[in-house]
Design a protein around this motif. Structure first.
Motif, PDB file in Angstrom:
ATOM      1  N   MET B   1       0.843  -1.209   0.000  1.00 31.29           N
ATOM      2  CA  MET B   1       0.000   0.000   0.000  1.00 31.29           C
ATOM      3  C   MET B   1       0.870   1.248   0.000  1.00 31.29           C
ATOM      4  N   GLU B   2       1.949   1.165   0.802  1.00 33.43           N
ATOM      5  CA  GLU B   2       2.856   2.317   0.873  1.00 33.43           C
ATOM      6  C   GLU B   2       3.481   2.577  -0.496  1.00 33.43           C
ATOM      7  N   ALA B   3       3.923   1.479  -1.131  1.00 27.15           N
ATOM      8  CA  ALA B   3       4.528   1.599  -2.455  1.00 27.15           C
ATOM      9  C   ALA B   3       3.536   2.184  -3.451  1.00 27.15           C
ATOM     10  N   PHE B   4       2.286   1.850  -3.260  1.00 25.67           N
ATOM     11  CA  PHE B   4       1.225   2.305  -4.146  1.00 25.67           C
ATOM     12  C   PHE B   4       1.154   3.827  -4.169  1.00 25.67           C
ATOM     13  N   PHE B   5       1.174   4.435  -2.978  1.00 28.36           N
ATOM     14  CA  PHE B   5       1.086   5.899  -2.933  1.00 28.36           C
ATOM     15  C   PHE B   5       2.436   6.566  -3.179  1.00 28.36           C
ATOM     16  N   HIS B   6       3.507   5.853  -2.804  1.00 29.23           N
ATOM     17  CA  HIS B   6       4.835   6.389  -3.090  1.00 29.23           C
ATOM     18  C   HIS B   6       5.003   6.591  -4.594  1.00 29.23           C
ATOM     19  N   SER B   7       4.540   5.618  -5.370  1.00 28.44           N
ATOM     20  CA  SER B   7       4.654   5.719  -6.819  1.00 28.44           C
ATOM     21  C   SER B   7       3.897   6.929  -7.347  1.00 28.44           C
ATOM     22  N   LEU B   8       2.765   7.229  -6.718  1.00 26.46           N
ATOM     23  CA  LEU B   8       1.994   8.395  -7.167  1.00 26.46           C
ATOM     24  C   LEU B   8       2.791   9.675  -6.948  1.00 26.46           C
ATOM     25  N   THR B   9       3.428   9.792  -5.777  1.00 26.64           N
ATOM     26  CA  THR B   9       4.188  11.017  -5.507  1.00 26.64           C
ATOM     27  C   THR B   9       5.378  11.124  -6.460  1.00 26.64           C
ATOM     28  N   VAL B  10       5.990   9.978  -6.788  1.00 21.69           N
ATOM     29  CA  VAL B  10       7.086  10.009  -7.761  1.00 21.69           C
ATOM     30  C   VAL B  10       6.574  10.509  -9.108  1.00 21.69           C
ATOM     31  N   LEU B  11       5.426   9.994  -9.465  1.00 18.36           N
ATOM     32  CA  LEU B  11       4.879  10.297 -10.792  1.00 18.36           C
ATOM     33  C   LEU B  11       4.423  11.752 -10.890  1.00 18.36           C
ATOM     34  N   LEU B  12       4.067  12.345  -9.759  1.00 17.43           N
ATOM     35  CA  LEU B  12       3.563  13.714  -9.810  1.00 17.43           C
ATOM     36  C   LEU B  12       4.681  14.759  -9.838  1.00 17.43           C
ATOM     37  N   THR B  13       5.943  14.330  -9.830  1.00 15.62           N
ATOM     38  CA  THR B  13       7.022  15.304  -9.984  1.00 15.62           C
ATOM     39  C   THR B  13       7.032  15.818 -11.427  1.00 15.62           C
ATOM     40  N   PRO B  14       7.464  17.100 -11.613  1.00 19.37           N
ATOM     41  CA  PRO B  14       7.346  17.725 -12.933  1.00 19.37           C
ATOM     42  C   PRO B  14       7.938  16.916 -14.079  1.00 19.37           C
ATOM     43  N   SER B  15       9.140  16.332 -13.885  1.00 14.35           N
ATOM     44  CA  SER B  15       9.769  15.646 -15.016  1.00 14.35           C
ATOM     45  C   SER B  15       8.936  14.443 -15.462  1.00 14.35           C
ATOM     46  N   HIS B  16       8.382  13.710 -14.502  1.00 16.75           N
ATOM     47  CA  HIS B  16       7.536  12.577 -14.865  1.00 16.75           C
ATOM     48  C   HIS B  16       6.276  13.031 -15.569  1.00 16.75           C
ATOM     49  N   LEU B  17       5.653  14.063 -15.004  1.00 12.29           N
ATOM     50  CA  LEU B  17       4.407  14.552 -15.593  1.00 12.29           C
ATOM     51  C   LEU B  17       4.638  15.009 -17.021  1.00 12.29           C
ATOM     52  N   LEU B  18       5.765  15.684 -17.225  1.00 10.52           N
ATOM     53  CA  LEU B  18       6.090  16.205 -18.547  1.00 10.52           C
ATOM     54  C   LEU B  18       6.238  15.059 -19.555  1.00 10.52           C
ATOM     55  N   LEU B  19       6.953  14.012 -19.129  1.00 11.41           N
ATOM     56  CA  LEU B  19       7.136  12.872 -20.028  1.00 11.41           C
ATOM     57  C   LEU B  19       5.813  12.163 -20.301  1.00 11.41           C
ATOM     58  N   LEU B  20       4.998  12.078 -19.240  1.00 15.56           N
ATOM     59  CA  LEU B  20       3.691  11.440 -19.406  1.00 15.56           C
ATOM     60  C   LEU B  20       2.872  12.213 -20.435  1.00 15.56           C
ATOM     61  N   ILE B  21       2.879  13.552 -20.306  1.00 17.86           N
ATOM     62  CA  ILE B  21       2.102  14.363 -21.240  1.00 17.86           C
ATOM     63  C   ILE B  21       2.708  14.272 -22.643  1.00 17.86           C
ATOM     64  N   ALA B  22       4.036  14.229 -22.725  1.00 21.68           N
ATOM     65  CA  ALA B  22       4.670  14.045 -24.031  1.00 21.68           C
ATOM     66  C   ALA B  22       4.194  12.743 -24.663  1.00 21.68           C
ATOM     67  N   GLY B  23       4.153  11.687 -23.857  1.00 17.02           N
ATOM     68  CA  GLY B  23       3.666  10.400 -24.349  1.00 17.02           C
ATOM     69  C   GLY B  23       2.222  10.497 -24.802  1.00 17.02           C
ATOM     70  N   VAL B  24       1.404  11.192 -24.005  1.00 13.98           N
ATOM     71  CA  VAL B  24      -0.019  11.331 -24.341  1.00 13.98           C
ATOM     72  C   VAL B  24      -0.182  12.068 -25.671  1.00 13.98           C
ATOM     73  N   VAL B  25       0.567  13.165 -25.841  1.00 16.57           N
ATOM     74  CA  VAL B  25       0.445  13.947 -27.078  1.00 16.57           C
ATOM     75  C   VAL B  25       0.876  13.100 -28.280  1.00 16.57           C
ATOM     76  N   LEU B  26       1.976  12.375 -28.102  1.00 19.68           N
ATOM     77  CA  LEU B  26       2.445  11.500 -29.183  1.00 19.68           C
ATOM     78  C   LEU B  26       1.404  10.432 -29.500  1.00 19.68           C
ATOM     79  N   GLY B  27       0.816   9.879 -28.440  1.00 17.35           N
ATOM     80  CA  GLY B  27      -0.223   8.866 -28.619  1.00 17.35           C
ATOM     81  C   GLY B  27      -1.412   9.430 -29.366  1.00 17.35           C
ATOM     82  N   LEU B  28      -1.781  10.674 -29.067  1.00 18.62           N
ATOM     83  CA  LEU B  28      -2.885  11.316 -29.786  1.00 18.62           C
ATOM     84  C   LEU B  28      -2.557  11.374 -31.275  1.00 18.62           C
TER      85      LEU B  28
END
Lengths: 166, 495
Positions: B1-28
């Protein structure tokens, strides 16, 4: 239609030849390197032979079903033109790509591909010269950006040009 | 459970979010281009993720693959050709709606359904992990080998219209995968003495050659614009409301999507038809289906996004990809140095949760962006393909050259591309070949470990016997099922 079916069968024969070569070649490998390719190609060879017999026997059904033939997990091939035209155009575009390869070999990737984009726009897509040149430059710009930001590389040609042209 | 939320906080850092959005735009973008789906999109990203931190790479890869079933709806609805194989059924009612001037309503409903379906997929993936954990840990090499064989046989049987062609299709992939140095001993196989082949052919080349190359050539041969007209009409909110009104359809079809995504081989192309067939069979008023019934859009769209969540389960936990795009994803994992299988539920569990959160967030961003950007995206569909083709050729040749930085890459791309085009013409399933190619290495490794450790005795291990029975049973069952599915699909297509 007959020619189409022959080509289809030729491809199946190519597969049989490939798998047969796979079995033949694998005999000489060391034991651990051999088990996998040897048995896989042996099984495939048997299946491919069965398959071509099915193919030859169902020629009539297939001919009727040709247009929807490869629905399933692929996007279906549905031509609204004679197969002869399809093969001619296929040859034409493969020829273009080979031409681009030769150009890359001579003058390097960035310039060759930008020239290709420009000429393709002008001659195949029938765009205006201005649009064609802009498109070519856009291609070059994209390559320069990708190589700077992502550290990607491209093939250089016989003709050595300064970055980002060669 | 701890790992579950830890991963969310990692993912919400700007560099991750940026890459995620880059992936989303490319996917579009990839989803909008007809014929190009998750396989090509992922393959183009492979050279980019070399040396990347796995969390970042996951954000990029999953960001992209999660939104393709959302964005491929544009060409399906706007002009009646599928943006990728996962949205063929959406055309049945989406295109008639667009012709009635209700494209916006169809798209609104589709994006909402995609969003909810995608989230349900991510939720199921979360729930499965603790349940699957003990099972995954009980598997040794012989069992993993048989599981890979099971996966391959199902992929082969289910991914074509003739089971035998499917099995040979998967075999073509295995043979391509066998080229190069053997994993166990120093032996170079099927190289014809060519140095380039000694390291084997790269996944980037096989993926782009089998999928991108034939699609580009075919669209050039057809030579027509992506879309003749681009009018959205009105009714965005109606579409959203429609989906909410039909929430039980969304829920049912999303569950269908997850289950089918989980089964190797069924994946992408049939999930939409199964959901569509299901909704017709369970509806009392069927007259409007095929003429522009909004339920005919909602059902396949909720299912095809949910299937990505289902498809990640066997890919992560057993290293068995359920579909072509999952096969490339598996290849991506290996590039990042992550071995799927038991280690995913022990030391790499945080990565698993990163994947889940990426999947959920990408669905939210994807649906949001698709709604906001629908106007410019719709305009993009009227661009003639001959304007896009040279750039697509640039991208695939450039991407494939990153494999080994040699001329062999370009030549191999052309040869595998021609092979892929011929396979497409003559009805040999290419997804099966791709999965075979990706699995070849693992399959061989499991086999020789089994043989070395147990001799022929590995064949008598209970797990192996059970799996053999399942393979035989599933092979016979799937042949029967496929015949049934074909009839359903045809009736659905007609009615």
């Amino acid at each position: 239609m007959a020619r189409w079916l022959t080509l289809k069968n030729l491809f199946s024969l190519f597969l049989i030849a490939w798998f047969a070569y796979g079995v033949w070649e694998a005999r000489s490998y060391a034991y651990l390197a051999k088990i996998f390719p040897f048995y896989i190609s042996l099984v495939l060879l048997i299946f491919a032979v069965i398959s071509i017999f099915i193919e030859l026997r169902t020629v009539v059904d297939e001919a009727e079903d040709l247009h929807g033939a490869s629905s399933g997990s692929d996007l279906s091939v549905d031509w609204d033109m004679p197969m002869a035209v399809v093969w001619k155009r296929f040859g034409f575009y493969i020829g273009i790509i080979l031409g681009v390869y030769v150009l890359i070999y001579l003058i390097g990737y960035p310039l060759a591909i930008s020239l290709f984009i420009c000429l393709f726009y002008r001659l195949v897509a029938k765009a205006k010269w201005v649009a064609s040149i802009v498109a070519g430059c856009a291609g070059l710009g994209f390559l320069a950006l990708a190589s700077k930001v992502l550290g990607m590389d491209w093939p250089t040609g016989l003709l050595k040009l300064p970055w980002p042209l060669g | 459970m701890e790992a579950f939320f830890h991963s969310l906080t990692v993912l919400l850092t700007p560099s991750h979010l940026l890459l995620l959005i880059a992936g989303v735009v490319l996917g579009l973008c990839v989803g909008i281009l007809p014929g190009l789906g998750g396989i090509v999109g992922m393959t183009i990203l492979l050279p980019v993720i070399y040396g990347m931190d796995p969390h970042n790479a996951f954000a990029l890869l999953i960001g992209m693959v999660a939104v393709i079933p959302t964005s491929d709806t544009f060409p399906s609805v706007m002009m009646g050709i599928p943006g990728s194989s996962a949205s063929q059924a959406t055309i049945m009612d989406g295109y008639p709606l667009a012709r009635k001037g209700e494209a916006a309503r169809a798209l609104g409903a589709a994006f909402t359904a995609s969003l909810i379906g995608g989230l349900i997929g991510a939720a199921v993936l979360t729930l499965i992990i603790p349940i699957a954990r003990p099972l995954v840990l009980a598997f040794g090499s012989p069992e993993l080998f048989m599981l890979a064989v099971l996966g391959m046989s199902m992929v082969g049987v289910l991914s074509g219209n003739q089971p035998i062609k499917g099995i040979i299709g998967a075999g073509i992939g295995l043979m391509l995968g066998a080229i190069g140095d053997a994993p166990a001993v120093t032996e170079y196989r099927y190289t014809f003495g060519i140095d380039y082949l000694m390291d084997g052919i790269s996944l980037v080349i096989v993926g782009l050659g089998l999928f991108a190359f034939p699609e580009i050539i075919d669209l050039l041969i057809k030579g027509r614009p992506i879309s003749e007209k681009a009018e959205l009409g009105k009714g965005w909110l109606d579409g959203v409301k429609d989906t909410i009104r039909h929430k039980f359809i969304v829920l049912r079809c999303a569950i269908i999507g997850v289950v089918i995504g989980f089964i190797p081989g069924l994946g992408g192309s049939v999930v939409d038809w199964i959901a569509y067939g299901h909704i017709i069979q369970t509806s009392k008023d069927r007259e409007l289906f095929g003429k522009g019934d909004i339920r005919g859009v909602i059902a396949p769209e909720s299912a095809n996004n949910a299937k990505e969540g289902g498809g990640l389960i066997p890919t992560f936990l057993f290293g068995i990809p359920g579909s072509g795009s999952m096969a490339v994803f598996l290849g991506g994992l290996l590039i990042l140095g992550i071995q799927p299988g038991p280690s995913m539920v022990t030391e790499n569990v945080d990565l698993l949760y990163t994947a889940i959160w990426s999947l959920a967030l990408a669905n939210i961003f994807g649906a949001g962006l698709a709604l906001v950007l629908s106007k410019p995206i719709t305009k993009l569909t009227v661009v003639p393909f001959s304007y896009l083709a040279p750039f697509m050729i640039l991208i695939i040749t450039f991407a494939c050259y990153q494999a080994t930085y040699s001329w062999g890459d370009l030549i191999a791309l052309l040869l595998v591309g021609i092979l892929g085009w011929l396979m497409k013409q003559f009805g040999w399933p290419r997804p099966a070949a791709l999965i075979g190619f990706v699995l070849a290495g693992n399959l061989e490794q499991y086999l020789f470990i089994s043989v070395q450790r147990y001799g022929l005795g590995w064949l008598t291990r209970p797990g192996v016997i059970i799996m053999t029975v399942i393979i035989i049973a599933s092979l016979s069952a799937s042949i029967v099922y496929q015949k049934k599915l074909k009839t359903t699909g045809q009736t659905a297509a007609k009615g």
